[in-house]
Design a protein around this motif. Structure first.
Motif, PDB file in Angstrom:
ATOM      1  N   LEU A 129       0.988  -1.101   0.495  1.00 20.65           N
ATOM      2  CA  LEU A 129      -0.227  -0.212   0.052  1.00 20.65           C
ATOM      3  C   LEU A 129       0.309   1.450   0.153  1.00 20.65           C
ATOM      4  CD1 LEU A 129      -2.855   1.301   0.344  1.00 20.65           C
ATOM      5  CD2 LEU A 129      -3.000   1.295   2.612  1.00 20.65           C
ATOM      6  N   GLY A 130       1.776   1.173   0.572  1.00 25.40           N
ATOM      7  CA  GLY A 130       2.329   2.744   0.906  1.00 25.40           C
ATOM      8  C   GLY A 130       3.358   3.172  -0.288  1.00 25.40           C
ATOM      9  N   VAL A 131       4.335   1.680  -1.203  1.00 24.20           N
ATOM     10  CA  VAL A 131       5.135   2.246  -2.379  1.00 24.20           C
ATOM     11  C   VAL A 131       4.199   2.610  -3.128  1.00 24.20           C
ATOM     12  CG1 VAL A 131       5.139  -0.189  -3.507  1.00 24.20           C
ATOM     13  CG2 VAL A 131       6.379   1.252  -4.042  1.00 24.20           C
ATOM     14  N   VAL A 132       2.823   1.849  -3.305  1.00 25.31           N
ATOM     15  CA  VAL A 132       1.611   2.650  -4.487  1.00 25.31           C
ATOM     16  C   VAL A 132       1.359   3.576  -4.596  1.00 25.31           C
ATOM     17  CG1 VAL A 132      -0.480   1.872  -5.364  1.00 25.31           C
ATOM     18  CG2 VAL A 132       0.808  -0.302  -4.591  1.00 25.31           C
TER      19      VAL A 132
ATOM     20  N   GLU B  66      12.997  -0.491  -6.522  1.00 25.90           N
ATOM     21  CA  GLU B  66      12.461  -0.494  -7.592  1.00 25.90           C
ATOM     22  C   GLU B  66      10.887  -0.655  -7.650  1.00 25.90           C
ATOM     23  OE1 GLU B  66      14.210  -1.557 -10.465  1.00 25.90           O
ATOM     24  OE2 GLU B  66      16.080  -0.364  -9.830  1.00 25.90           O
ATOM     25  N   ALA B  67      10.095  -0.804  -7.259  1.00 22.56           N
ATOM     26  CA  ALA B  67       8.817  -1.380  -6.569  1.00 22.56           C
ATOM     27  C   ALA B  67       8.688   0.142  -6.542  1.00 22.56           C
ATOM     28  CB  ALA B  67       8.556  -1.850  -5.411  1.00 22.56           C
ATOM     29  N   PHE B  68       8.782   1.317  -6.190  1.00 18.66           N
ATOM     30  CA  PHE B  68       8.462   2.443  -6.430  1.00 18.66           C
ATOM     31  C   PHE B  68       8.494   2.842  -7.844  1.00 18.66           C
ATOM     32  CE2 PHE B  68      10.184   7.679  -7.205  1.00 18.66           C
ATOM     33  CZ  PHE B  68       8.507   7.943  -5.866  1.00 18.66           C
ATOM     34  N   LYS B  69       9.720   2.536  -8.478  1.00 21.77           N
ATOM     35  CA  LYS B  69      10.150   3.156  -9.738  1.00 21.77           C
ATOM     36  C   LYS B  69       9.045   2.743 -11.318  1.00 21.77           C
ATOM     37  CE  LYS B  69      14.333   1.929 -10.076  1.00 21.77           C
ATOM     38  NZ  LYS B  69      15.727   2.011 -11.540  1.00 21.77           N
TER      39      LYS B  69
ATOM     40  N   TRP C 210       6.040   1.425  -9.915  1.00 15.67           N
ATOM     41  CA  TRP C 210       4.667   1.910  -9.511  1.00 15.67           C
ATOM     42  C   TRP C 210       4.448   3.081 -10.424  1.00 15.67           C
ATOM     43  CZ3 TRP C 210       0.090  -0.027  -9.009  1.00 15.67           C
ATOM     44  CH2 TRP C 210       0.429  -1.587  -7.984  1.00 15.67           C
ATOM     45  N   VAL C 211       5.180   4.126 -10.848  1.00 16.60           N
ATOM     46  CA  VAL C 211       5.246   5.639 -11.676  1.00 16.60           C
ATOM     47  C   VAL C 211       4.988   5.064 -12.693  1.00 16.60           C
ATOM     48  CG1 VAL C 211       6.699   6.776 -12.079  1.00 16.60           C
ATOM     49  CG2 VAL C 211       7.050   6.529  -9.632  1.00 16.60           C
ATOM     50  N   ARG C 212       5.489   4.010 -13.317  1.00 17.23           N
ATOM     51  CA  ARG C 212       5.188   3.483 -14.749  1.00 17.23           C
ATOM     52  C   ARG C 212       4.124   3.194 -14.656  1.00 17.23           C
ATOM     53  NH1 ARG C 212      10.684   1.690 -14.119  1.00 17.23           N
ATOM     54  NH2 ARG C 212       9.307  -0.882 -14.044  1.00 17.23           N
ATOM     55  N   VAL C 213       3.387   1.933 -13.562  1.00 13.46           N
ATOM     56  CA  VAL C 213       2.119   1.706 -13.764  1.00 13.46           C
ATOM     57  C   VAL C 213       1.314   3.271 -13.542  1.00 13.46           C
ATOM     58  CG1 VAL C 213       0.221   0.259 -12.541  1.00 13.46           C
ATOM     59  CG2 VAL C 213       2.436  -0.493 -13.119  1.00 13.46           C
ATOM     60  N   HIS C 214       1.273   3.366 -13.209  1.00 16.16           N
ATOM     61  CA  HIS C 214       0.457   5.018 -12.441  1.00 16.16           C
ATOM     62  C   HIS C 214       0.203   6.431 -13.816  1.00 16.16           C
ATOM     63  CE1 HIS C 214      -0.840   3.978  -8.609  1.00 16.16           C
ATOM     64  NE2 HIS C 214       0.497   4.047  -7.991  1.00 16.16           N
ATOM     65  N   PHE C 215       1.958   5.809 -14.509  1.00 13.95           N
ATOM     66  CA  PHE C 215       1.525   6.903 -15.788  1.00 13.95           C
ATOM     67  C   PHE C 215       0.716   6.682 -16.206  1.00 13.95           C
ATOM     68  CE2 PHE C 215       3.146   8.891 -18.957  1.00 13.95           C
ATOM     69  CZ  PHE C 215       2.844   9.552 -19.104  1.00 13.95           C
ATOM     70  N   HIS C 216       1.062   5.177 -16.937  1.00 12.22           N
ATOM     71  CA  HIS C 216       0.164   4.251 -18.182  1.00 12.22           C
ATOM     72  C   HIS C 216      -0.921   4.547 -18.075  1.00 12.22           C
ATOM     73  CE1 HIS C 216      -0.100   2.030 -21.526  1.00 12.22           C
ATOM     74  NE2 HIS C 216      -0.745   0.792 -20.601  1.00 12.22           N
ATOM     75  N   PHE C 217      -1.844   4.604 -16.469  1.00 13.95           N
ATOM     76  CA  PHE C 217      -2.997   4.561 -16.146  1.00 13.95           C
ATOM     77  C   PHE C 217      -4.019   6.035 -16.268  1.00 13.95           C
ATOM     78  CE2 PHE C 217      -6.987   3.980 -13.724  1.00 13.95           C
ATOM     79  CZ  PHE C 217      -7.610   3.058 -14.621  1.00 13.95           C
ATOM     80  N   GLY C 218      -2.833   6.738 -15.372  1.00 14.57           N
ATOM     81  CA  GLY C 218      -3.624   7.862 -15.375  1.00 14.57           C
ATOM     82  C   GLY C 218      -3.321   8.614 -17.145  1.00 14.57           C
ATOM     83  N   SER C 219      -2.545   8.801 -17.484  1.00  6.68           N
ATOM     84  CA  SER C 219      -2.492   9.407 -18.494  1.00  6.68           C
ATOM     85  C   SER C 219      -3.292   8.714 -19.627  1.00  6.68           C
ATOM     86  CB  SER C 219      -0.751   9.033 -19.874  1.00  6.68           C
ATOM     87  OG  SER C 219      -1.256   7.724 -20.369  1.00  6.68           O
ATOM     88  N   ARG C 220      -3.832   7.828 -19.421  1.00  3.54           N
ATOM     89  CA  ARG C 220      -5.195   6.881 -20.245  1.00  3.54           C
ATOM     90  C   ARG C 220      -6.922   7.120 -19.151  1.00  3.54           C
ATOM     91  NH1 ARG C 220      -5.146   1.178 -21.247  1.00  3.54           N
ATOM     92  NH2 ARG C 220      -4.230   1.234 -18.697  1.00  3.54           N
TER      93      ARG C 220
END
Length: 234
Positions: free
Chosen positions: A85-88, A214-217, A219-229
């Motif tokens: 939860l924290g890193v996400v 590494e997990a943080f990076k 999740w940054v990619r995951v959020h950017f991909h989802f959020g931009s869409r």
């Protein structure tokens, strides 16, 4: 099983009451704010306020870029993995803070041209005062998305209502001190600054688990991909 079902139904009803209450508070404060502005300053000032609001609310969608939707989605899926939860949440917050800051600077420096576009210097001046709030609203939207994903609906509804009431009180204070109408734009920034500590207080206990950089990076990619869409949804 019947007891579990009853508890779920009770929570759903409880959450629904809080959210409908928050919606009613938001609607009422919006109505009263418009009436107060029109009565105190006149219809022209009401137009200035609403034009500032339009620019602010549209800009806020670009500031948060759907990261709040991503945070809500993935946090809600972590029932069986609370250690993530924290890193996400933190990954979404960092993205929101970064994009919020960029959009806040952009809108601040574009305030005068926007005022020219609207053929109103006060609109440009008010947008400049509201611009810093764009960074804070981006962060606050993500924090509220986390609350929503964690099903902390009482806290979520309370935060929604507080934002509306804070804007109302700030604008009423500006009117009472007889500042010019464009100063009403400051109400948006102040409301988000007031809301931020409360949201951090609600969410902070759940942000202490940070698995790895590494997990943080990732999740940054995951959020950017989802959020931009998800931006078009906003």
């Amino acid at each position: 099983m019947p007891n579990v079902k009853f508890k779920l139904q009770s929570k759903f009803l409880f959450d629904a009451v809080w959210n409908y209450g928050a919606f009613a508070a938001m609607a009422a404060t919006g109505m009263f704010l418009n009436l107060f502005i029109a009565a105190f300053y006149g219809v022209e000032a009401l137009g200035i306020f609403n034009q500032i609001y339009v620019v602010y609310i549209i800009s806020s969608q670009f500031a948060v870029l759907g990261f709040h939707d991503s945070a809500q989605k993935y946090v809600s899926e972590l029932d069986m993995e609370p250690e993530h939860l924290g890193v996400v949440s933190l990954a979404a917050l960092v993205l929101a803070a970064g994009f919020g800051l960029l959009v806040a600077f952009a809108i601040y420096f574009l305030a005068d041209p926007i005022g020219i576009l609207f053929e109103s210097e006060p609109v440009g001046s008010g947008i400049a005062l509201a611009a810093p709030g764009l960074m804070f609203i981006a962060i606050n939207k993500v924090l509220m998305g986390v609350l929503n994903g964690m099903r902390m609906m009482k806290h979520f509804a309370g935060a929604q209502a507080l934002r509306a009431v804070a804007i109302l009180l700030c604008c009423v204070g500006i009117m009472l001190f007889e500042y010019p109408p464009y100063m009403l734009g400051l109400g948006f920034t102040i409301a988000e600054i007031v809301l931020l500590p409360l949201l951090l207080y609600f969410v902070h206990p759940h942000l202490t688990n940070f698995s790895s950089f590494e997990a943080f990076k990732r999740w940054v990619r995951v959020h950017f991909h989802f959020g931009s869409r998800a931006l078009i949804n906003g």
